[in-house]
Design an enzyme around this catalytic site. Structure first.
Site, short mmCIF file in Angstrom:
data_model
loop_
_atom_site.label_atom_id
_atom_site.label_comp_id
_atom_site.label_asym_id
_atom_site.label_seq_id
_atom_site.Cartn_x
_atom_site.Cartn_y
_atom_site.Cartn_z
N CYS A 103 -0.21 -18.71 66.45
CA CYS A 103 0.61 -18.90 67.65
C CYS A 103 2.07 -18.60 67.35
CB CYS A 103 0.44 -20.35 68.12
SG CYS A 103 1.67 -20.90 69.31
N GLU A 104 2.68 -17.78 68.18
CA GLU A 104 4.07 -17.41 67.92
C GLU A 104 5.05 -18.54 68.26
OE1 GLU A 104 5.45 -15.09 71.99
OE2 GLU A 104 4.43 -13.93 70.44
N HIS A 105 4.57 -19.59 68.91
CA HIS A 105 5.46 -20.69 69.27
C HIS A 105 5.56 -21.74 68.16
CE1 HIS A 105 4.10 -19.45 73.53
NE2 HIS A 105 5.23 -18.85 73.23
N HIS A 106 4.44 -22.00 67.46
CA HIS A 106 4.45 -23.04 66.42
C HIS A 106 4.01 -22.51 65.05
CE1 HIS A 106 3.89 -25.26 70.28
NE2 HIS A 106 4.84 -26.01 69.74
N GLN A 144 -2.41 -15.75 73.03
CA GLN A 144 -3.75 -15.26 73.34
C GLN A 144 -3.71 -14.25 74.49
OE1 GLN A 144 -6.84 -18.23 73.44
NE2 GLN A 144 -8.10 -17.03 74.84
N HIS A 146 -6.86 -23.60 69.93
CA HIS A 146 -5.49 -23.50 69.43
C HIS A 146 -5.12 -24.76 68.67
CE1 HIS A 146 -4.05 -19.89 71.83
NE2 HIS A 146 -5.27 -20.11 72.29
N CYS A 188 -2.27 -25.65 67.77
CA CYS A 188 -1.04 -26.26 68.29
C CYS A 188 -1.36 -27.29 69.37
CB CYS A 188 -0.08 -25.20 68.82
SG CYS A 188 -0.74 -24.19 70.15
#
Length: 209
Positions: free
Chosen positions: A98-101, A139, A167, A169
């Site tokens: 995940c590019e956020h976490h 995704q 996920h 996250c």
């Protein structure tokens, strides 16, 4: 030594610029900083070699930045006995981050197309999935990149992609809902225009379950 890297993809992405990669030493130093930030001692015996291992793991996790989906799909086959119905490869396992976490999401991809100019080797669809999965991702974006690469490379009458993933996250942090699944899909060409073709795709994906 700094390495200038421009990600290679079959279609334009938001990363359409040159990235200056830090040196190996800088990367390992960053890992030491994160270990200390987590509350541990990067100089204790069990963690001394961790920065090197993490740097090696990152090269593997994010190998997709150095791969070209277009080249993987460039060889097609036209001698298929006139076959023009759905070609589906389902349950392709993948893992991404995940590019956020920067924590993993893990799942399966289902990729189908209706041949027009020819077919592509079945293993190539799995390899293309890995090219894009081995990057920092969402995704939704991963779904779009896979289908756009298939369309550009083999010009099918239609294509369909569905991803199912859990996920971390969401499972390991935040709401901590282990076992929840996220589903994304995208259709182009005949699949986008004909609801019956969409239903056939879903039926084939679920067959035998």
């Amino acid at each position: 030594m700094d390495i200038n890297v421009k990600p290679k993809t079959a279609t334009p992405t938001a990363l359409d610029r040159v990235i200056d990669r830090p040196s190996r030493a800088e990367a390992e130093a960053a890992v030491r900083t994160l270990i200390a930030w987590a509350g541990d001692d990067p100089d204790r015996e069990g963690l001394l070699d961790t920065p090197r291992r993490v740097a090696d793991a990152y090269r593997e996790f994010y190998a997709g930045y150095d791969e070209d989906a277009g080249k993987i799909l460039e060889t097609t086959f036209s001698e298929v006995g006139g076959y023009d119905d759905i070609v589906l490869v389902r349950d392709i396992p993948f893992n991404s981050h995940c590019e956020h976490h920067m924590v993993p999401f893990i799942g399966k991809a289902h990729i189908a197309y209706l041949p027009h100019d020819g077919v592509v080797g079945l293993s190539k669809l799995a390899r293309v999935t890995d090219v894009f999965a081995r990057r920092l991702q969402t995704q939704e974006n991963l779904t779009a990149q896979i289908i756009e690469s298939v369309n550009e490379a083999i010009n099918p009458r239609g294509a369909a992609v569905m991803l199912e993933a859990e996920h971390m996250c969401m499972s390991m942090r935040g709401v901590r809902k282990h076992g929840s699944s996220t589903i994304t899909h995208r259709f182009t060409g005949v699949f986008a225009e004909d609801r019956q073709e969409q239903d056939r795709f879903f039926a084939l994906v679920r067959a035998g379950r």
